[in-house]
Design an enzyme around this catalytic site. Structure first.
Site, PDB file in Angstrom:
ATOM      1  N   GLY A 211     -10.492  12.324  13.096  1.00  0.00           N
ATOM      2  CA  GLY A 211     -10.399  10.875  13.330  1.00  0.00           C
ATOM      3  C   GLY A 211     -11.548  10.377  14.173  1.00  0.00           C
TER       4      GLY A 211
ATOM      5  CG  ASP B 294      -8.629   8.756  -0.399  1.00  0.00           C
ATOM      6  OD1 ASP B 294      -8.160   9.881  -0.168  1.00  0.00           O
ATOM      7  OD2 ASP B 294      -7.932   7.756  -0.620  1.00  0.00           O
TER       8      ASP B 294
HETATM    9  O1  KDG Z   1      -5.554   7.682   0.441  1.00  0.00           O
HETATM   10  C1  KDG Z   1      -5.295   6.329   0.291  1.00  0.00           C
HETATM   11  C2  KDG Z   1      -4.042   6.316  -0.486  1.00  0.00           C
HETATM   12  O2  KDG Z   1      -2.971   6.427   0.410  1.00  0.00           O
HETATM   13  C3  KDG Z   1      -3.821   5.171  -1.359  1.00  0.00           C
HETATM   14  O3  KDG Z   1      -4.935   4.774  -2.100  1.00  0.00           O
HETATM   15  C4  KDG Z   1      -2.610   5.295  -2.234  1.00  0.00           C
HETATM   16  O4  KDG Z   1      -2.742   7.335  -3.419  1.00  0.00           O
HETATM   17  C5  KDG Z   1      -2.166   6.656  -2.624  1.00  0.00           C
HETATM   18  C6  KDG Z   1      -0.962   7.208  -1.998  1.00  0.00           C
HETATM   19  O5  KDG Z   1      -0.310   7.989  -2.665  1.00  0.00           O
HETATM   20  O6  KDG Z   1      -0.649   6.898  -0.867  1.00  0.00           O
END
Ligand code: KDG
Length: 317
Positions: free
Chosen positions: A226, A257
């Site tokens: 973080g 991501d």
């Molecule tokens: O990583 C971001 C995700 O949390 C979002 O895009 C939605 O894939 C997703 C999830 O399952 O939470």
């Protein structure tokens, strides 16, 4: 093809007002899904990525496909499912630090993916397979699909990159722990956050955690810390990378991501582990500055400008 990834992407609504969503009247509509977020991040940085999924044959499904295709991600392995809808999720925002995600995705089209959805000759073109811990949480058939994807990668000597992406709303803690550890053991590179490492291994200290994970099998472990940056460990090297400072966090969802996209982009460009982790940290930081899961993902020009500027001024080391 540089990377293939498999997962669900949903229509994503955010209320324009802060606070309990029961009072919200206006919503913005975007799209979000961990694996396609990474795929879009990589495509913006000029890499070739394929995304495997199922969408409902409905308005949101078509919106998602056009968007992701428009970003330059290869979508030939995406199918429309006639019998189930596209998943939806809401981001309920109280403050930037207090945010709740509400899913409406049970029985969604993507949750009906099966190992037969995987085409080995398509997948074996890739240099890396990216898997997250969200897909196996969606259903038993999605679990089987994830395991089959890892098997295909192993058979074709394609390194598996695994982001545990723990989502406790999707499954029991017990099942999550067992499955995520099972996939972690099969993976070559893992990208957990500290919270996920604690959940999986019961260890609270970064270096100890990374070594414990490495003992399970992965050759490279990148721990996301973080605001403190990241810790990386391989047989040859280990160390810390500082965080890029962010003037104002607008929306933290998707930062992990972004980190994965930046990191994998570094590997694909032939950077060493430390420089790849640095690129990951930069993209992750940039994602938090703009609302939406993918809107903040930079192209090369913006990324390098941000890294240069921040390096000069305020990287915390
Ligand atoms: O990583 C971001 C995700 O949390 C979002 O895009 C939605 O894939 C997703 C999830 O399952 O939470």
């Amino acid at each position: 093809m540089d990377v293939v990834t498999i997962g669900e992407t949903m229509a994503q609504f955010t209320p324009k007002e802060r606070g309990y969503m029961r009072y919200a009247t206006d919503f913005s509509l975007k799209i979000g899904g961990a694996e396609s977020n990474v795929a879009i991040g990589l495509a913006r940085l000029g890499h070739k990525v394929g995304w495997v999924s199922r969408l409902g044959d409905d308005e949101f499904g078509h919106k998602i496909l056009s968007f992701i295709k428009g970003e330059g991600v290869d979508t030939q392995a995406v199918q429309f499912d006639q019998e189930a809808p596209t998943g939806i999720y809401f981001k309920e925002i109280f403050t930037e630090d207090e945010l709740r995600v509400q899913y409406y995705r049970k029985g969604s089209a993507a949750s009906r993916m099966t190992p037969e959805d995987l085409n080995e000759s398509y997948m074996k073109q890739a240099k890396y397979l990216l898997i997250t811990g969200i897909t196996p949480a969606l259903s038993d058939s999605c679990y089987d699909t994830t395991i089959r994807a890892v098997e295909i990668a192993k058979d074709n000597e394609i390194p598996v990159i695994f982001d545990p992406n723990l989502r406790t709303k999707l499954w029991s803690e017990e099942k999550a722990r067992k499955t995520l550890l099972e996939i972690m053991k099969q993976s070559d590179i893992v990208l957990p956050g500290m919270g996920e490492g604690e959940f999986l291994l019961g260890t609270y200290e970064a270096e100890e955690m990374a070594h414990k994970i490495q003992q399970l099998g992965p050759k490279k472990v990148i721990l996301k810390l973080g605001e403190k940056g990241a810790y990386y460990l391989s047989d040859q090297e280990q160390g810390y990378v500082g965080a890029y400072s962010v003037k104002r966090v607008v929306d933290p969802v998707g930062a992990g991501d972004g980190f994965a996209a930046g990191f994998i982009s570094g590997l694909l460009d032939g950077l060493d582990l430390k420089a790849s982790v640095q690129r990951g940290a930069a993209v992750g930081a940039m994602v938090t500055m703009i609302e939406g899961d993918v809107a903040g993902l930079p192209d090369r020009e913006r990324l390098f400008a941000f890294m240069d500027e921040t390096n000069r001024e305020d990287v915390q080391r």
